[in-house]
Design a protein around this motif. Structure first.
Motif, PDB file in Angstrom:
ATOM      1  N   GLY A  41       0.818  -1.202   0.000  1.00 30.51           N
ATOM      2  CA  GLY A  41       0.000   0.000   0.000  1.00 30.51           C
ATOM      3  C   GLY A  41       0.851   1.250   0.000  1.00 30.51           C
ATOM      4  N   ASP A  42       0.192   2.392   0.216  1.00 23.79           N
ATOM      5  CA  ASP A  42       0.920   3.665   0.221  1.00 23.79           C
ATOM      6  C   ASP A  42       1.870   3.774   1.403  1.00 23.79           C
ATOM      7  OD1 ASP A  42      -0.414   4.606  -2.059  1.00 23.79           O
ATOM      8  OD2 ASP A  42      -2.101   5.300  -0.845  1.00 23.79           O
ATOM      9  N   ASP A  43       1.463   3.218   2.530  1.00 24.75           N
ATOM     10  CA  ASP A  43       2.223   3.434   3.758  1.00 24.75           C
ATOM     11  C   ASP A  43       2.637   2.151   4.464  1.00 24.75           C
ATOM     12  OD1 ASP A  43      -0.312   2.653   4.434  1.00 24.75           O
ATOM     13  OD2 ASP A  43      -0.815   4.460   5.567  1.00 24.75           O
ATOM     14  N   GLY A  44       2.471   1.020   3.820  1.00 28.67           N
ATOM     15  CA  GLY A  44       2.848  -0.225   4.473  1.00 28.67           C
ATOM     16  C   GLY A  44       2.568  -1.426   3.597  1.00 28.67           C
ATOM     17  N   VAL A  45       2.859  -2.597   4.160  1.00 30.24           N
ATOM     18  CA  VAL A  45       2.748  -3.865   3.443  1.00 30.24           C
ATOM     19  C   VAL A  45       1.844  -4.801   4.221  1.00 30.24           C
ATOM     20  CG1 VAL A  45       4.019  -5.878   2.567  1.00 30.24           C
ATOM     21  CG2 VAL A  45       5.075  -3.597   2.487  1.00 30.24           C
ATOM     22  N   MET A  46       0.961  -5.489   3.494  1.00 32.13           N
ATOM     23  CA  MET A  46       0.133  -6.543   4.071  1.00 32.13           C
ATOM     24  C   MET A  46       0.614  -7.885   3.532  1.00 32.13           C
ATOM     25  SD  MET A  46      -3.998  -7.186   3.603  1.00 32.13           S
ATOM     26  CE  MET A  46      -4.480  -5.839   4.705  1.00 32.13           C
ATOM     27  N   VAL A  47       0.825  -8.829   4.431  1.00 30.02           N
ATOM     28  CA  VAL A  47       1.193 -10.184   4.068  1.00 30.02           C
ATOM     29  C   VAL A  47      -0.041 -11.072   4.223  1.00 30.02           C
ATOM     30  CG1 VAL A  47       2.567 -12.191   4.788  1.00 30.02           C
ATOM     31  CG2 VAL A  47       3.625  -9.924   4.665  1.00 30.02           C
ATOM     32  N   VAL A  48      -0.303 -11.903   3.225  1.00 25.47           N
ATOM     33  CA  VAL A  48      -1.438 -12.817   3.276  1.00 25.47           C
ATOM     34  C   VAL A  48      -0.909 -14.244   3.405  1.00 25.47           C
ATOM     35  CG1 VAL A  48      -3.536 -13.615   2.129  1.00 25.47           C
ATOM     36  CG2 VAL A  48      -2.769 -11.245   1.815  1.00 25.47           C
ATOM     37  N   ASP A  49      -1.088 -14.796   4.571  1.00 21.12           N
ATOM     38  CA  ASP A  49      -0.614 -16.122   4.989  1.00 21.12           C
ATOM     39  C   ASP A  49       0.884 -16.075   5.272  1.00 21.12           C
ATOM     40  OD1 ASP A  49      -3.054 -17.422   5.140  1.00 21.12           O
ATOM     41  OD2 ASP A  49      -3.001 -18.023   3.041  1.00 21.12           O
ATOM     42  N   ALA A  50       1.264 -16.706   6.395  1.00 23.00           N
ATOM     43  CA  ALA A  50       2.539 -16.371   7.021  1.00 23.00           C
ATOM     44  C   ALA A  50       3.654 -17.396   6.863  1.00 23.00           C
ATOM     45  CB  ALA A  50       2.301 -16.135   8.523  1.00 23.00           C
ATOM     46  N   GLN A  51       3.372 -18.579   6.293  1.00 20.74           N
ATOM     47  CA  GLN A  51       4.287 -19.721   6.314  1.00 20.74           C
ATOM     48  C   GLN A  51       4.257 -20.384   7.699  1.00 20.74           C
ATOM     49  OE1 GLN A  51       6.231 -20.866   3.465  1.00 20.74           O
ATOM     50  NE2 GLN A  51       4.906 -19.434   2.371  1.00 20.74           N
ATOM     51  N   ALA A  52       4.929 -21.536   7.795  1.00 22.48           N
ATOM     52  CA  ALA A  52       4.791 -22.385   8.983  1.00 22.48           C
ATOM     53  C   ALA A  52       5.743 -22.036  10.110  1.00 22.48           C
ATOM     54  CB  ALA A  52       4.983 -23.858   8.602  1.00 22.48           C
ATOM     55  N   THR A  53       6.846 -21.377   9.797  1.00 25.52           N
ATOM     56  CA  THR A  53       7.824 -21.053  10.833  1.00 25.52           C
ATOM     57  C   THR A  53       8.425 -19.679  10.562  1.00 25.52           C
ATOM     58  OG1 THR A  53       9.770 -21.947   9.671  1.00 25.52           O
ATOM     59  CG2 THR A  53       8.474 -23.508  11.001  1.00 25.52           C
ATOM     60  N   PRO A  54       8.997 -19.044  11.578  1.00 26.29           N
ATOM     61  CA  PRO A  54       9.689 -17.776  11.348  1.00 26.29           C
ATOM     62  C   PRO A  54      10.834 -17.901  10.341  1.00 26.29           C
ATOM     63  CG  PRO A  54       9.209 -18.044  13.680  1.00 26.29           C
ATOM     64  CD  PRO A  54       8.860 -19.353  13.030  1.00 26.29           C
ATOM     65  N   ARG A  55      11.523 -19.036  10.338  1.00 22.97           N
ATOM     66  CA  ARG A  55      12.629 -19.206   9.383  1.00 22.97           C
ATOM     67  C   ARG A  55      12.124 -19.170   7.944  1.00 22.97           C
ATOM     68  NH1 ARG A  55      16.432 -24.399   9.829  1.00 22.97           N
ATOM     69  NH2 ARG A  55      16.828 -23.416  11.866  1.00 22.97           N
ATOM     70  N   LEU A  56      11.021 -19.857   7.667  1.00 23.72           N
ATOM     71  CA  LEU A  56      10.469 -19.842   6.322  1.00 23.72           C
ATOM     72  C   LEU A  56       9.867 -18.472   5.992  1.00 23.72           C
ATOM     73  CD1 LEU A  56       8.843 -23.381   6.199  1.00 23.72           C
ATOM     74  CD2 LEU A  56      10.920 -22.616   5.044  1.00 23.72           C
ATOM     75  N   ALA A  57       9.278 -17.823   6.991  1.00 21.37           N
ATOM     76  CA  ALA A  57       8.738 -16.479   6.773  1.00 21.37           C
ATOM     77  C   ALA A  57       9.845 -15.496   6.410  1.00 21.37           C
ATOM     78  CB  ALA A  57       8.003 -16.006   8.013  1.00 21.37           C
ATOM     79  N   ALA A  58      11.043 -15.713   6.919  1.00 23.23           N
ATOM     80  CA  ALA A  58      12.161 -14.823   6.612  1.00 23.23           C
ATOM     81  C   ALA A  58      12.475 -14.831   5.120  1.00 23.23           C
ATOM     82  CB  ALA A  58      13.396 -15.229   7.410  1.00 23.23           C
ATOM     83  N   LYS A  59      12.192 -15.944   4.434  1.00 25.07           N
ATOM     84  CA  LYS A  59      12.399 -15.991   2.984  1.00 25.07           C
ATOM     85  C   LYS A  59      11.419 -15.062   2.270  1.00 25.07           C
ATOM     86  CE  LYS A  59      14.162 -20.733   3.011  1.00 25.07           C
ATOM     87  NZ  LYS A  59      14.038 -22.105   2.435  1.00 25.07           N
ATOM     88  N   VAL A  60      10.210 -14.971   2.810  1.00 25.00           N
ATOM     89  CA  VAL A  60       9.231 -14.036   2.255  1.00 25.00           C
ATOM     90  C   VAL A  60       9.676 -12.598   2.497  1.00 25.00           C
ATOM     91  CG1 VAL A  60       6.827 -13.291   2.267  1.00 25.00           C
ATOM     92  CG2 VAL A  60       7.382 -15.709   2.642  1.00 25.00           C
ATOM     93  N   VAL A  61      10.124 -12.324   3.712  1.00 27.12           N
ATOM     94  CA  VAL A  61      10.590 -10.970   4.045  1.00 27.12           C
ATOM     95  C   VAL A  61      11.735 -10.558   3.121  1.00 27.12           C
ATOM     96  CG1 VAL A  61      11.653  -9.534   5.825  1.00 27.12           C
ATOM     97  CG2 VAL A  61       9.829 -11.138   6.437  1.00 27.12           C
TER      98      VAL A  61
END
Length: 316
Positions: A41-61
């Protein structure tokens, strides 16, 4: 030799793709592994579905940071399953959004689902030791909720029961793009262990009525253009219907669960046998279709013990 349960033997990493499906809208996909959507968006990011672990989520980040430095302000969870929600802590978002029914399912069966899914598919839980606990939303809604990210509007909607009782979608009107979670899959089997087979077609029809230009599905490649969108909706409906009809005939005719599995294979193997996670999903799909055909509306909770019992019955 006993066949390995579910996807315990699936240990190879999948190639990640990060595909723009509309202006500042992205789909993180990985050859049939769970997808994640990104809405800038104009002022931020929305993530839809987070992955199963923080380690895998870091790949999305990492992928997000390749296209924007805006803060991640929202994580939207399309349903309660562990592979979708347990990585939410990695995004540092102020708001975690979930449908009210999905939150109730976390209360009812979230811990059991976590253990069950971890044992079924260990590769998807890389870095599981860093999961801080069950993921709880900061915001919930019943039927619909609108989030404004500056001038960009995101409509969150519960269109009906399908993959679970609490599925929601994220629709971005300015781009005519929808993030569907596991209501829609592309060349990937539908997991139906918590499904409502009778309701799923109407929910797909509600998605089709939006006449979107692109969909980021729950699994499989991003779908660009009306032809791909409609083909995926048709294939998902065919998968759900073929599974349920074949199992229901056996269940209502007094046959056995193993006979229902054979009937499901006869109906589905020729059309869907090459789909991602097809073999993984079959036991759960047959067991849930059996229950629904015999009048059990609320899916029974999957525990590690029930997983093993159904697997043993179907393997003989």
């Amino acid at each position: 030799m006993t066949k390995a349960f579910a996807s315990q033997g699936d240990l190879s990493d999948k190639a990640i793709s990060f595909t723009e499906v509309g202006r500042d809208l992205w789909a993180f996909t990985a050859e049939g592994d769970p997808n994640t959507g990104v809405i800038i968006g104009d002022d931020g990011v929305m993530v839809v579905d987070a992955q199963a672990t923080p380690r895998l989520a870091a790949k999305v980040v990492e992928k997000i940071r390749g296209v924007t430095d805006k803060p991640i302000t929202h994580v939207v969870l399309t349903h309660y399953h562990a592979v979708r929600v347990l990585g939410a802590s990695a995004y540092g978002a102020k708001d975690v959004v979930m449908g009210a029914k999905a939150r109730a399912m976390v209360v009812e069966r979230g811990a059991e689902d976590w253990e069950s899914e971890f044992r079924r598919f260990p590769r998807l839980f890389q870095g599981h030791e860093d999961i801080p606990g069950l993921t709880w939303p900061t915001l919930t809604f019943d039927r619909a909720m609108t989030v404004f990210m500056g001038r960009r509007r995101v409509d969150l909607k519960h269109l009906g029961r399908a993959h679970t009782a609490g599925d929601i979608v994220a629709f971005v009107p300015d781009a005519n793009v929808m993030f569907t979670g596991d209501i829609v899959e592309f060349h990937s089997a539908c997991y139906c262990g918590d499904a409502h087979f009778a309701d799923w077609p109407a929910t797909l029809a509600a998605i089709r009525a939006h006449d979107v230009d692109a969909i980021a599905p729950g699994r499989g490649d991003a779908l660009a253009g009306r032809a791909q969108v409609n083909a995926a909706l048709d294939a998902t409906a065919d998968f759900v219907g073929s599974t349920f009809r074949s199992v229901a005939r056996v269940a209502q005719g007094g046959g056995s669960l193993r006979e229902a599995m054979a009937a499901c294979r006869a109906a589905c193997d020729p059309k869907f046998g090459d789909y991602a996670i097809y073999e993984h999903c079959l036991p759960f799909n047959v067991a849930r279709a059996w229950d629904e055909a015999l009048g059990i509306d609320t899916p029974r909770i999957w525990t590690a013990e029930r997983d093993a019992a159904v697997w043993a019955e179907l393997q003989g």
